[in-house]
Design an enzyme around this catalytic site. Structure first.
Site, mmCIF file in Angstrom:
data_model
loop_
_atom_site.group_PDB
_atom_site.id
_atom_site.type_symbol
_atom_site.label_atom_id
_atom_site.label_comp_id
_atom_site.label_asym_id
_atom_site.label_seq_id
_atom_site.Cartn_x
_atom_site.Cartn_y
_atom_site.Cartn_z
ATOM 1 N N SER A 139 0.988 -1.105 0.289
ATOM 2 C CA SER A 139 0.027 0.071 0.165
ATOM 3 C C SER A 139 0.834 1.170 0.115
ATOM 4 O O SER A 139 2.037 1.179 0.360
ATOM 5 C CB SER A 139 -0.954 -0.092 1.357
ATOM 6 N N TYR A 152 -2.876 -0.654 10.367
ATOM 7 C CA TYR A 152 -2.555 -1.069 9.006
ATOM 8 C C TYR A 152 -1.121 -0.596 8.181
ATOM 9 O O TYR A 152 -0.632 -1.350 7.482
ATOM 10 C CB TYR A 152 -3.631 -0.434 7.874
ATOM 11 N N LYS A 156 1.463 -3.235 6.508
ATOM 12 C CA LYS A 156 2.035 -3.243 5.128
ATOM 13 C C LYS A 156 3.630 -2.892 5.115
ATOM 14 O O LYS A 156 4.292 -3.169 4.450
ATOM 15 C CB LYS A 156 1.341 -2.023 4.305
#
Length: 229
Positions: A139, A152, A156
């Site tokens: 991402s 998150y 990532k």
């Protein structure tokens, strides 16, 4: 199997980018094995896409489930030409200290441990075959940070590091890359962006650009952190 037909394994295939990639790979004549956690959605895929495509209800965070599914896929389809680790969760936007342990653990279990589980059970067969490309979806938040999405981002960033090391461990003729897909109107994006997510590209339009790029990946790309433009 003709060289032009690729065997593709995709996690998180029932919705969002996974489903869009499935549709595009199949439309181009490739064979897809996919997994997801929704039994109803997997049943729908089985009705829509007949053999040689194959689908299973699998929680990638469960190493035993992944192992069972991988053995079935490898026995019936053979090692994948492209392994796409797409399944992921994001957290409800909140400062890190307000994210519960349960929510944080569930995200890490899917986004990091789930990728490791997939690699553990598919990569040895790919190595034995001497070829294959591994695409671990990252991402923009795997290469930068933002408030309220710390779990998150952490997951990532972990995928970026994990993939870089994996790329150094693979034999010649193979590749492992991270892929930043960009900003696409998915359920995950709507959790973070709200209704403004509707102003971004639809998954189906994204897949029309992304899948041809994925099919072009090869050993020359090993270790690269890539983007879908």
């Amino acid at each position: 199997m003709p060289r032009s037909i690729r065997r593709i394994v995709i996690s998180g295939v029932t919705r969002g980018l996974g489903r869009a990639m499935l549709d595009e790979f199949v439309s181009l004549g490739h064979t897809v094995a996919g997994c997801g956690r929704s039994e109803a959605a997997i049943d729908d895929l089985r009705l829509k896409f007949a053999a040689p495509h194959r689908f299973a209800t699998v929680d990638v965070a469960d190493d035993f489930q992944v192992g069972q599914w991988a053995r079935h896929v490898l026995t019936t389809m053979g090692p994948p030409d492209i392994l796409i680790n797409n399944a992921a969760l994001t957290n409800k936007p909140a400062p890190l200290w307000e994210v519960s342990a349960a929510e944080f653990d569930a995200l890490i279990d899917v986004n990091v441990k789930g990728v490791a589980n997939m690699l553990r059970h598919f990569v040895p067969a790919m190595i034995a075959g001497g070829r294959g490309v591994i695409v671990n979806f990252s991402s923009g938040w795997g290469r930068s940070t933002a408030p309220d999405v710390a779990p998150y981002c952490a997951s990532k960033w972990a995928i970026e590091g994990l993939t870089g090391s994996l790329a150094q461990e693979l034999p010649e003729g193979m590749a492992a890359v991270t892929m930043n897909p960009g900003i696409i109107d998915t359920d995950m994006l709507r959790l973070s962006f709200g209704e403004t997510a509707g102003g971004y590209e639809a998954p189906s339009a994204w897949a029309e650009r992304a899948v041809p790029l994925l099919l072009k990946l090869g050993p020359k790309n090993n270790g690269k952190a890539l983007n879908i433009p």
